[in-house]
Design an enzyme around this catalytic site. Structure first.
Site, PDB file in Angstrom:
ATOM      1  N   HIS A   1     -47.371  -7.062  -2.226  1.00 50.10           N
ATOM      2  CA  HIS A   1     -48.797  -7.009  -1.895  1.00 50.10           C
ATOM      3  C   HIS A   1     -49.579  -8.237  -2.340  1.00 50.10           C
ATOM      4  O   HIS A   1     -50.695  -8.440  -1.900  1.00 50.10           O
ATOM      5  CB  HIS A   1     -49.446  -5.785  -2.548  1.00 50.10           C
ATOM      6  CG  HIS A   1     -49.608  -5.926  -4.038  1.00 50.10           C
ATOM      7  ND1 HIS A   1     -48.568  -5.732  -4.924  1.00 50.10           N
ATOM      8  CD2 HIS A   1     -50.692  -6.265  -4.790  1.00 50.10           C
ATOM      9  CE1 HIS A   1     -49.000  -5.922  -6.151  1.00 50.10           C
ATOM     10  NE2 HIS A   1     -50.279  -6.256  -6.108  1.00 50.10           N
TER      11      HIS A   1
ATOM     12  N   HIS B   1     -48.588  -1.467   1.245  1.00 46.15           N
ATOM     13  CA  HIS B   1     -49.938  -1.752   0.762  1.00 46.15           C
ATOM     14  C   HIS B   1     -50.917  -1.736   1.938  1.00 46.15           C
ATOM     15  O   HIS B   1     -50.596  -2.209   3.028  1.00 46.15           O
ATOM     16  CB  HIS B   1     -49.971  -3.114   0.069  1.00 46.15           C
ATOM     17  CG  HIS B   1     -51.181  -3.341  -0.770  1.00 46.15           C
ATOM     18  ND1 HIS B   1     -52.362  -3.839  -0.262  1.00 46.15           N
ATOM     19  CD2 HIS B   1     -51.408  -3.119  -2.088  1.00 46.15           C
ATOM     20  CE1 HIS B   1     -53.257  -3.926  -1.228  1.00 46.15           C
ATOM     21  NE2 HIS B   1     -52.700  -3.499  -2.349  1.00 46.15           N
TER      22      HIS B   1
END
Length: 374
Positions: free
Chosen positions: A212, A245
């Site tokens: 992420h 994410h």
């Protein structure tokens, strides 16, 4: 006199690492009045994780807007936090880590001449753009911190090298290990059931992947996805679980390029106990997360860190994690070295975890009590 202690955080990792400290201080209502402030950088994730620990924010700032930049979110947090300080007589502010909530919490506290206590202090990569913007955030916060709670001796040394007075620096271990010990058997059972319902039965061929970080967007995420795709095709008997994410820069590419492979399971972001259950059972973890680097050693799980720099060098030196960056060849090489062997042959002694013994929150409470002489 009871001290008013403000906890400021905004992301799930901050909640996980501050919850043990909040719970410890709450054991002593005669000493502390704990005020919990969630900036809500990660609104759903942070509040969900708070509830797991039986906690609820006293103040929610609701600062996030779509596509806002760092300067805008910082300004919003600064203004809203000042309102919190104006309404309350505070004796200390506790922040954790290196997010924008940490820097703004420390700044507003400093502007109001309230001491700052920094949990997980002294982590350094000394590259302002790896990780970005966290390295700058934590360095700046250190200049205005009164009590530095360093996880390790390496972190303490970094602070002393920056001329932080020795009396202000205390090695306490990492509170993330305390949080792991909060998991009950009931929670573990419910996590197992959760994955069975998702048709992701957990066995010895589980690979957990989290990605992420902002510096891994763009071409880097492309290389990481290429490597994951190769591994999933080569090791078709393994399950690759990716909690995706929500950032569109990550989410869209992963869904488009990995969603068609049968042994890759793309999940929505997981509650803390579910993620811990995966770490506990994984054969291999690939991550660019900071917290997972600290948690995975508690389960003896080898971890490949998809970053070019890490402020958590202790794990690399102990041999429990390996830096592979977003380098396609390195990710493949190191992953194959582990996945080609049975899980029982790839574990390491959990005593090698350099990040703590699960008693960090107690040590922090003792130091806070000593600071206030209560």
């Amino acid at each position: 006199m009871t001290k008013n202690i403000l906890f400021v955080f905004g992301t799930r990792p901050e909640v996980i690492k501050l919850a043990p400290v909040i719970l410890e201080l709450k054991k002593y209502p005669e000493k502390y009045n704990v005020i919990i402030c969630n900036t809500e950088q990660q609104k759903e994730l942070s509040n969900q994780t708070l509830s797991y620990f039986g906690l609820k924010a006293d103040v929610n700032l609701d600062v996030m807007k779509e596509n806002q930049g760092l300067a805008e979110v910082q300004a919003r947090i600064l203004n809203k936090l000042q309102d919190v300080f104006s309404r309350n007589k505070l004796d200390a502010t506790v922040v954790q880590g290196d997010t924008i909530s940490v820097l703004t919490g420390a700044l507003v506290s400093f502007y109001n001449k309230v001491p700052v206590f920094h949990v997980e202090a002294g982590l350094r990569s000394y590259d302002l753009f790896e990780p970005f913007p966290e390295e700058a955030m934590r360095q700046m916060a250190s200049r205005i911190t009164e009590l530095h709670f360093a996880p390790t001796e390496v972190n303490k040394k970094a602070l002393l090298n920056e001329n932080i007075p020795l009396a202000k620096v205390h090695v306490v271990g990492n509170t993330v290990i305390d949080a792991l010990f909060c998991l009950s058997n009931e929670v573990i059972s419910s996590a197992k059931q959760f994955f069975e319902e998702k048709n992701v039965p957990i066995d010895d061929n589980l690979v957990l992947i989290t990605v992420h970080r902002r510096e891994n967007h763009g071409e880097r995420i492309d290389r990481i996805i290429d490597a994951i795709k190769y591994l999933a095709q080569k090791y078709s008997d393994h399950k690759f679980v990716i909690p995706v994410h929500p950032n569109p820069n990550v989410k869209n590419k992963i869904n488009e390029r990995l969603g068609m492979l049968e042994n890759i399971h793309l999940l929505t972001p997981l509650d803390y106990p579910m993620l811990v259950y995966l770490m506990k059972n994984a054969k291999l973890i690939l991550t660019d997360s900071g917290g997972i680097q600290e948690e995975a050693p508690s389960f003896g799980c080898p971890t490949l860190v998809m970053r070019y720099e890490t402020e958590r060098t202790e794990g690399v030196k102990a041999g429990v994690s390996i830096l592979v960056g977003a380098d396609y060849d390195r990710i493949i090489e190191e992953s194959c070295a582990i996945l080609s062997k049975p899980k029982s042959k790839t574990r390491f002694d959990v005593k090698k975890n350099p990040y703590g013994d699960g008693h960090s929150a107690q040590k922090i409470e003792g130091l806070v009590s000593k600071f206030f002489k209560i």
